[in-house]
Write a protein that holds these residues in place. Structure first.
Motif, PDB file in Angstrom:
ATOM      1  N   VAL A 177      -3.733  -1.064   8.170  1.00  0.00           N
ATOM      2  CA  VAL A 177      -3.226  -2.179   7.361  1.00  0.00           C
ATOM      3  C   VAL A 177      -2.182  -2.966   8.148  1.00  0.00           C
ATOM      4  O   VAL A 177      -2.171  -4.205   8.127  1.00  0.00           O
ATOM      5  CB  VAL A 177      -2.639  -1.656   6.037  1.00  0.00           C
TER       6      VAL A 177
ATOM      7  N   ALA B 221      -3.105  -6.299  -3.548  1.00  0.00           N
ATOM      8  CA  ALA B 221      -2.238  -5.121  -3.487  1.00  0.00           C
ATOM      9  C   ALA B 221      -0.840  -5.443  -4.000  1.00  0.00           C
ATOM     10  O   ALA B 221      -0.220  -4.636  -4.708  1.00  0.00           O
ATOM     11  CB  ALA B 221      -2.168  -4.603  -2.053  1.00  0.00           C
TER      12      ALA B 221
ATOM     13  N   PHE C 247      -0.181   3.688  -2.773  1.00  0.00           N
ATOM     14  CA  PHE C 247      -1.503   4.223  -2.451  1.00  0.00           C
ATOM     15  C   PHE C 247      -1.394   5.269  -1.356  1.00  0.00           C
ATOM     16  O   PHE C 247      -2.071   6.314  -1.401  1.00  0.00           O
ATOM     17  CB  PHE C 247      -2.437   3.101  -2.015  1.00  0.00           C
TER      18      PHE C 247
ATOM     19  N   VAL D 209       0.819  -1.221   0.000  1.00  0.00           N
ATOM     20  CA  VAL D 209       0.000   0.000   0.000  1.00  0.00           C
ATOM     21  C   VAL D 209       0.848   1.265   0.000  1.00  0.00           C
ATOM     22  O   VAL D 209       0.310   2.365   0.164  1.00  0.00           O
ATOM     23  CB  VAL D 209      -0.956   0.016   1.217  1.00  0.00           C
TER      24      VAL D 209
END
Length: 203
Positions: free
Chosen positions: A102, A153, A74, A71
């Motif tokens: 996360v 991901a 992101f 991530v």
């Protein structure tokens, strides 16, 4: 099933020994607390706590980094968008919330066997029997969903890196098509593995 759907790291730490249900409940409470924390300083303290939990779990730096690595881009994009529309403090707070949530979810999967997580979810979902649903199948679905997030991901990260290597990083089609194909292949392989274990739709 851990090798197919999860990142469980064997160990004997206090977090490994904690019941799966307690860890899922703590995860829900922790994510709620992250939403309520407003200042970047408070979230930074929360980050120190999360790092201490990883150290307590003794899962290793590589496994810890693997939970948040998918991530990272992101997070960078989210920070940039929030920076433009909400300012630096809000951007930092929002990004930290996502990364820490996360990381906490990853810590649960690293220290919890798939079977234990499914059993805890099945107990939690047992009331759905009264409406004709199967708690076992629902717990399996939720468990696979949780564990598939880092997988997808990671696939997205690989596709993005391949885009850069080919010089087409600005092409949405060059990103979306390989990601969808890779995700479908993963889903197909997972479906075959579950079917081989007698967990197909005909049960």
């Amino acid at each position: 099933m851990n090798s197919l759907t999860g990142a469980y790291v064997p160990g004997d730490s206090p977090l490994h020994r904690l019941p799966a249900g307690a860890k899922l409940a703590a995860l829900a409470l922790a994510c709620t607390a992250l939403v309520l924390l407003r200042s970047p300083l408070a979230l930074a303290v929360a980050g120190v706590v999360v790092a201490a939990l990883y150290a307590l779990a003794r899962v290793g730096a590589a496994a810890a980094w693997a939970q948040v690595k998918p991530v990272r881009w992101f997070a960078v994009m989210l920070f940039g968008v929030q920076l433009v529309f909400a300012g630096p403090a809000a951007a930092a707070a929002t990004t930290l919330r996502v990364v820490l949530a996360v990381a906490l979810a990853g810590l649960v999967t690293l220290t919890t066997r798939s079977a234990a997580m499914m059993a805890a979810l099945e107990r939690l979902l047992s009331p759905v029997r009264f409406v004709g649903l199967d708690p076992f199948r629902l717990s399996l679905l939720l468990s696979l969903t949780i564990r598939s997030v880092p997988v997808v991901a990671s696939l997205a990260t690989r596709v993005r890196e391949a885009q850069r290597a080919r010089g087409v990083e600005r092409s949405l089609r060059a990103f979306a098509v390989p990601l969808v194909v890779s995700s479908l292949r993963h889903a197909d392989a997972l479906g075959e593995a579950l079917s081989a274990r007698g967990l197909d739709d005909d049960d």
